[in-house]
Design a protein around this motif. Structure first.
Motif, mmCIF file in Angstrom:
data_model
loop_
_atom_site.group_PDB
_atom_site.id
_atom_site.type_symbol
_atom_site.label_atom_id
_atom_site.label_comp_id
_atom_site.label_asym_id
_atom_site.label_seq_id
_atom_site.Cartn_x
_atom_site.Cartn_y
_atom_site.Cartn_z
ATOM 1 N N HIS A 1 -49.529 -8.727 -44.872
ATOM 2 C CA HIS A 1 -48.634 -9.090 -43.766
ATOM 3 C C HIS A 1 -47.202 -9.105 -44.306
ATOM 4 O O HIS A 1 -46.968 -9.378 -45.492
ATOM 5 C CB HIS A 1 -48.994 -10.467 -43.180
ATOM 6 C CG HIS A 1 -48.191 -10.770 -41.942
ATOM 7 N ND1 HIS A 1 -46.982 -11.426 -42.000
ATOM 8 C CD2 HIS A 1 -48.402 -10.455 -40.639
ATOM 9 C CE1 HIS A 1 -46.492 -11.512 -40.758
ATOM 10 N NE2 HIS A 1 -47.342 -10.934 -39.910
ATOM 11 N N TYR B 1 -44.946 -11.167 -44.186
ATOM 12 C CA TYR B 1 -44.467 -12.421 -44.772
ATOM 13 C C TYR B 1 -44.883 -12.591 -46.234
ATOM 14 O O TYR B 1 -44.565 -13.611 -46.860
ATOM 15 C CB TYR B 1 -44.986 -13.629 -43.986
ATOM 16 C CG TYR B 1 -44.465 -13.774 -42.572
ATOM 17 C CD1 TYR B 1 -43.308 -13.145 -42.148
ATOM 18 C CD2 TYR B 1 -45.137 -14.565 -41.642
ATOM 19 C CE1 TYR B 1 -42.838 -13.287 -40.848
ATOM 20 C CE2 TYR B 1 -44.680 -14.716 -40.342
ATOM 21 C CZ TYR B 1 -43.535 -14.071 -39.948
ATOM 22 O OH TYR B 1 -43.078 -14.216 -38.667
ATOM 23 N N ASP C 1 -46.731 -6.060 -39.263
ATOM 24 C CA ASP C 1 -46.953 -7.268 -38.475
ATOM 25 C C ASP C 1 -48.425 -7.325 -38.062
ATOM 26 O O ASP C 1 -49.221 -6.436 -38.413
ATOM 27 C CB ASP C 1 -45.992 -7.320 -37.267
ATOM 28 C CG ASP C 1 -46.187 -6.154 -36.299
ATOM 29 O OD1 ASP C 1 -47.208 -5.429 -36.397
ATOM 30 O OD2 ASP C 1 -45.324 -5.971 -35.426
ATOM 31 N N SER C 2 -48.785 -8.355 -37.309
ATOM 32 C CA SER C 2 -50.202 -8.563 -36.985
ATOM 33 C C SER C 2 -50.781 -7.381 -36.199
ATOM 34 O O SER C 2 -51.944 -7.025 -36.374
ATOM 35 C CB SER C 2 -50.376 -9.842 -36.166
ATOM 36 O OG SER C 2 -49.791 -10.915 -36.839
ATOM 37 N N MET D 1 -56.390 -12.998 -40.008
ATOM 38 C CA MET D 1 -56.110 -11.570 -40.226
ATOM 39 C C MET D 1 -57.284 -10.908 -40.942
ATOM 40 O O MET D 1 -57.687 -9.794 -40.599
ATOM 41 C CB MET D 1 -54.826 -11.403 -41.047
ATOM 42 C CG MET D 1 -53.613 -11.914 -40.301
ATOM 43 S SD MET D 1 -52.114 -11.884 -41.294
ATOM 44 C CE MET D 1 -50.938 -12.398 -40.043
ATOM 45 N N TYR E 1 -53.619 -15.414 -28.235
ATOM 46 C CA TYR E 1 -52.815 -14.888 -29.333
ATOM 47 C C TYR E 1 -53.793 -14.549 -30.457
ATOM 48 O O TYR E 1 -54.790 -15.263 -30.647
ATOM 49 C CB TYR E 1 -51.831 -15.976 -29.774
ATOM 50 C CG TYR E 1 -50.662 -15.513 -30.624
ATOM 51 C CD1 TYR E 1 -50.303 -14.173 -30.724
ATOM 52 C CD2 TYR E 1 -49.894 -16.445 -31.307
ATOM 53 C CE1 TYR E 1 -49.228 -13.780 -31.502
ATOM 54 C CE2 TYR E 1 -48.811 -16.055 -32.085
ATOM 55 C CZ TYR E 1 -48.491 -14.716 -32.179
ATOM 56 O OH TYR E 1 -47.431 -14.323 -32.949
ATOM 57 N N ASN F 1 -53.615 -15.100 -33.396
ATOM 58 C CA ASN F 1 -53.663 -16.239 -34.338
ATOM 59 C C ASN F 1 -54.654 -17.281 -33.820
ATOM 60 O O ASN F 1 -54.290 -18.411 -33.489
ATOM 61 C CB ASN F 1 -52.283 -16.891 -34.476
ATOM 62 C CG ASN F 1 -51.215 -15.954 -34.979
ATOM 63 O OD1 ASN F 1 -51.164 -14.802 -34.578
ATOM 64 N ND2 ASN F 1 -50.355 -16.434 -35.843
ATOM 65 N N SER G 1 -47.555 -10.601 -31.136
ATOM 66 C CA SER G 1 -46.191 -10.688 -30.588
ATOM 67 C C SER G 1 -45.672 -9.296 -30.216
ATOM 68 O O SER G 1 -44.928 -9.141 -29.259
ATOM 69 C CB SER G 1 -45.263 -11.366 -31.593
ATOM 70 O OG SER G 1 -45.259 -10.675 -32.812
ATOM 71 N N HIS H 1 -37.947 -14.478 -33.826
ATOM 72 C CA HIS H 1 -39.342 -14.237 -33.462
ATOM 73 C C HIS H 1 -39.638 -15.047 -32.200
ATOM 74 O O HIS H 1 -39.198 -16.200 -32.096
ATOM 75 C CB HIS H 1 -40.250 -14.680 -34.620
ATOM 76 C CG HIS H 1 -41.610 -14.094 -34.530
ATOM 77 N ND1 HIS H 1 -42.553 -14.566 -33.644
ATOM 78 C CD2 HIS H 1 -42.193 -13.051 -35.178
ATOM 79 C CE1 HIS H 1 -43.663 -13.841 -33.779
ATOM 80 N NE2 HIS H 1 -43.469 -12.909 -34.701
ATOM 81 N N GLU I 1 -42.063 -16.712 -31.407
ATOM 82 C CA GLU I 1 -42.777 -17.977 -31.655
ATOM 83 C C GLU I 1 -41.794 -19.147 -31.689
ATOM 84 O O GLU I 1 -42.196 -20.305 -31.739
ATOM 85 C CB GLU I 1 -43.544 -17.910 -32.990
ATOM 86 C CG GLU I 1 -44.784 -17.050 -32.937
ATOM 87 C CD GLU I 1 -45.444 -16.863 -34.302
ATOM 88 O OE1 GLU I 1 -45.022 -17.519 -35.273
ATOM 89 O OE2 GLU I 1 -46.375 -16.055 -34.387
ATOM 90 N N SER J 1 -41.425 -8.996 -32.679
ATOM 91 C CA SER J 1 -42.339 -9.238 -33.796
ATOM 92 C C SER J 1 -41.615 -9.033 -35.129
ATOM 93 O O SER J 1 -40.482 -8.531 -35.178
ATOM 94 C CB SER J 1 -43.518 -8.268 -33.718
ATOM 95 O OG SER J 1 -43.112 -7.002 -34.183
ATOM 96 N N THR J 2 -42.304 -9.370 -36.192
ATOM 97 C CA THR J 2 -41.751 -9.218 -37.537
ATOM 98 C C THR J 2 -41.289 -7.780 -37.785
ATOM 99 O O THR J 2 -40.176 -7.545 -38.263
ATOM 100 C CB THR J 2 -42.865 -9.601 -38.538
ATOM 101 O OG1 THR J 2 -43.423 -10.845 -38.114
ATOM 102 C CG2 THR J 2 -42.343 -9.733 -39.925
ATOM 103 N N MET K 1 -48.729 -18.477 -45.829
ATOM 104 C CA MET K 1 -48.450 -17.084 -46.205
ATOM 105 C C MET K 1 -47.987 -16.996 -47.659
ATOM 106 O O MET K 1 -48.156 -15.980 -48.318
ATOM 107 C CB MET K 1 -47.363 -16.511 -45.291
ATOM 108 C CG MET K 1 -47.851 -16.179 -43.912
ATOM 109 S SD MET K 1 -48.803 -14.646 -43.956
ATOM 110 C CE MET K 1 -49.072 -14.399 -42.203
HETATM 111 P P1 13P Z 1 -46.275 -11.013 -36.100
HETATM 112 O O1 13P Z 1 -46.958 -10.505 -37.291
HETATM 113 O O2 13P Z 1 -46.933 -10.556 -34.836
HETATM 114 O O3 13P Z 1 -44.802 -10.765 -36.092
HETATM 115 O O4 13P Z 1 -46.493 -12.609 -36.080
HETATM 116 C C1 13P Z 1 -45.898 -13.410 -37.007
HETATM 117 C C2 13P Z 1 -46.776 -14.458 -37.497
HETATM 118 O O5 13P Z 1 -46.430 -15.606 -37.459
HETATM 119 C C3 13P Z 1 -48.042 -14.078 -38.047
HETATM 120 O O6 13P Z 1 -48.782 -15.193 -38.354
#
Ligand code: 13P
Ligand code: SF4
Length: 306
Positions: free
Chosen positions: A25, A27, A41-42, A65, A113, A115, A130, A199, A201, A215-216, A264
């Motif tokens: 990911h 992050y 990203d996710s 993930m 979501y 997540n 996202s 983001h 979130e 998204s990221t 992360m």
């Molecule tokens: P994205 O990867 O969709 O940007 O989401 C960020 C996130 O917080 C993943 O846990």
């Protein structure tokens, strides 16, 4: 003593020898990016997971993930890079609570979501990330959406789709939701010419100030292609560093110094090395029943988001 370069070289050698695909990911830290076969990203990770050629996938990220990879490729061996790396948001609602909500709102489709745990996905209609949420929900036949668990991401999507009716539950990412409007005002005062990238979130009091929300990967793509010289980055702070590597002539500032996801951050290069040596990580194992029911939810996202 091991050095970063020695470790990276060993990881690259071992992953080829053992036919392992390393997914990371965005992050994750930069030294991990450099040894990964794919970083994203996710949503990007889900698409990659569905098509990975290798027999083993090592997911550097958090538990949901790795579970998504396993669900999409049940015959593959899937390893989570650090067994303690979870997403607190994934545990915010139970299956019983969703079943109660479904009784309360029988004409609503349940959008989860990504997540979320695999168990939760078994009782939802479709999942989203996202990057895919707006498109997926817009493409759904249903106009009544029960969006779980991130009410901040949900509110951002709802604003873009005024022709749909939304209900939310009270959940969200504790890392992004801790950023406040005051952080925006402070950062803008320090860097008045910078573009603000956030983001979804984050709370709406933060998102409403953004020049770009997404998204990221969306945030990184925007910063790379925009001609502006300076950016305030309102997501996990690793993205500030990654963007600085990608665009050394631009300047990137964290919106909040506290926007750090400790889950992360758990995975290190040594963990990846140990996973490849069979001395670390966790083999993901899910019941066939959970996998087949949760898969419907993820497949619906990939079909509607494409
Ligand atoms: P994205 O990867 O969709 O940007 O989401 C960020 C996130 O917080 C993943 O846990
Ligand atoms: Fe979960 Fe937030 Fe961390 Fe993403 S950044 S893994 S949503 S706690």
């Amino acid at each position: 003593m091991l050095t970063t370069t020695t470790l990276q070289n060993e990881i690259i050698r071992l992953k080829k020898e053992l036919d392992v695909c390393i997914l990371a990911h965005a992050y994750q830290s930069h030294d991990i990016w450099e040894v990964a076969d794919y970083v994203g990203d996710s949503y990007g990770l889900s698409v990659q997971a569905a098509g990975a050629k290798q027999q083993t996938v090592l997911m550097c990220g958090v538990r949901f993930m790795a579970e998504t990879v396993k669900i999409l490729s049940p015959d593959k061996r899937v390893i989570l890079s650090h067994s303690q790396a979870g997403c607190p948001m994934a545990e915010q609602i139970t299956v019983d609570e969703i079943n109660e909500l479904k009784k309360q709102y029988p004409d609503y489709s349940v959008v989860a979501y990504i997540n979320t745990t695999s168990q939760l996905k078994t009782v939802c209609d479709v999942c989203v990330t996202s990057a895919s949420a707006v498109k997926v929900i817009d493409n759904m036949d249903s106009d009544k959406i029960l969006f779980i668990p991130d009410c901040n991401l949900g509110a951002w999507v709802a604003e873009k789709l005024p022709h749909k009716q939304f209900k939310f539950v009270n959940g969200g990412c504790p890392v992004h939701a801790a950023v406040r409007e005051d952080d925006v005002l402070h950062a803008k005062k320090l860097h008045p010419d910078a573009k603000l990238l956030v983001h979804p979130e984050c709370l709406s009091e933060v998102v409403k100030h953004a020049d770009y929300a997404g998204s990221t990967t969306g945030i990184m793509d925007y910063a790379k292609s925009c001609p502006a010289d300076e950016y305030i980055v309102g997501t996990e702070n690793s993205i500030v560093q990654h963007l600085q590597y990608a665009c050394p002539d631009k300047k990137f500032y964290p919106l909040s110094k506290d926007c750090v996801c400790n889950n992360m951050k758990l995975t290190t290069l040594v963990d990846i090395y140990n996973c490849l040596r069979g001395a670390g990580g966790e083999d993901i194992s899910l019941s066939p029943d959970v996998m087949s029911k949760a898969r419907r939810c993820i497949d619906n996202m990939l079909a509607l988001g494409n």
